[in-house]
Design an enzyme around this catalytic site. Structure first.
Site, PDB file in Angstrom:
ATOM      1  N   GLU A   1      47.994 128.481 -37.898  1.00  0.00           N
ATOM      2  CA  GLU A   1      48.583 129.380 -36.896  1.00  0.00           C
ATOM      3  C   GLU A   1      49.555 128.676 -35.960  1.00  0.00           C
ATOM      4  O   GLU A   1      50.361 129.343 -35.300  1.00  0.00           O
ATOM      5  CB  GLU A   1      47.465 130.055 -36.087  1.00  0.00           C
TER       6      GLU A   1
ATOM      7  N   CYS B   1      39.316 125.366 -37.824  1.00  0.00           N
ATOM      8  CA  CYS B   1      38.859 124.258 -36.987  1.00  0.00           C
ATOM      9  C   CYS B   1      37.500 124.585 -36.359  1.00  0.00           C
ATOM     10  O   CYS B   1      36.486 124.550 -37.044  1.00  0.00           O
ATOM     11  CB  CYS B   1      39.916 123.902 -35.951  1.00  0.00           C
TER      12      CYS B   1
ATOM     13  N   HIS C   1      45.018 123.964 -38.563  1.00  0.00           N
ATOM     14  CA  HIS C   1      45.527 125.093 -37.782  1.00  0.00           C
ATOM     15  C   HIS C   1      46.822 125.656 -38.376  1.00  0.00           C
ATOM     16  O   HIS C   1      47.917 125.337 -37.904  1.00  0.00           O
ATOM     17  CB  HIS C   1      45.820 124.642 -36.348  1.00  0.00           C
TER      18      HIS C   1
END
Length: 236
Positions: A217, A93, A215
């Site tokens: 994560e 991002c 994302h």
């Protein structure tokens, strides 16, 4: 010839030191993701902490804030140098924006100076391209080069979360497109208008540099970080 993707994520990063730029944004989630591969995660806040790392992750967050803080903490120039020297770096991002050589719509400070990037990726990105925070969305994406899913059922799509994500408007000749959002994908109202019938690039790689608009994560998706580990080891 590259080695096949591993399914043992808990040992993929064993023995590696992975730095995560820890100035702003979701660096804690990236530290946990790196450590889940068996790597040692190191929060990077000063130039001396860059010594001895095998790879670096630039997290999502506010690209303008990370830019300003990196300059304030005297990290920007050392990071540019390491990127130019071939340090493997993954940006998600805001990290994608900071790895881009060009921003189509850079933010400016009070003096009118455009935000800076670390550069390295021959791409042009557009900030917040999919809309504002309330227009965040999730979608399944085909992603080149990933390992097998945890279910063992073959290579599954990536479940991607976009939070004010950028997209890539131009790629240079040495940049490989790994994933894109297609107009034919499920028509989430939050991004259908933004697409305007055009596929948008959301993941790229060029040599030692990897970037995603989304994302991994925050969803528990391990394979993007595992791909980055294989890049560090020279296996991908």
């Amino acid at each position: 010839m590259t080695n096949p993707p591993s399914t043992d994520y808990s040992r993929a990063g064993a023995g590696l030191r992975i730095g995560v730029l820890a100035l702003q944004g979701d660096f804690r989630e990236h530290l946990r993701a790196a450590e889940a591969t068996g790597a040692t995660g190191i929060g990077i806040r000063r130039p001396s902490e860059l010594d001895g790392i095998d790879g670096l992750i630039i997290p999502g967050g506010e690209s303008t804030a990370i830019d300003k803080l990196a300059r304030a903490f005297e990290l920007a120039d050392p990071l540019r140098k390491l990127i130019a020297e071939g340090l493997p770096v993954y940006g998600s991002c805001a990290g994608m924006i900071l790895l881009a050589d060009e921003i189509a719509d850079p933010a400016t400070d009070l003096a009118g100076n455009p935000q800076q990037t670390f550069g390295g990726l021959d791409i042009t990105v557009r900030r917040n391209a999919f809309g504002r925070q309330r227009e965040s969305f999730e979608i399944d994406l085909e992603f080149k080069g990933l390992g097998f899913s945890d279910t063992g059922s073959g290579v599954a799509p990536v479940h991607a979360v976009f939070i004010r994500g950028p997209w890539v408007e131009r790629v240079g000749p040495g940049v490989e497109v790994l994933a894109q959002v297609e107009p034919a994908d499920p028509a989430h109202a939050s991004h259908a208008a933004a697409l305007q019938g055009t596929a948008r690039i959301v993941a790229v790689r060029s040599g030692h540099l990897l970037a995603t608009s989304f994302h991994p994560e925050v969803t528990g998706e391990k394979r993007v970080h595992e791909l980055f580990i294989r890049m560090i080891r020279g296996e991908a």
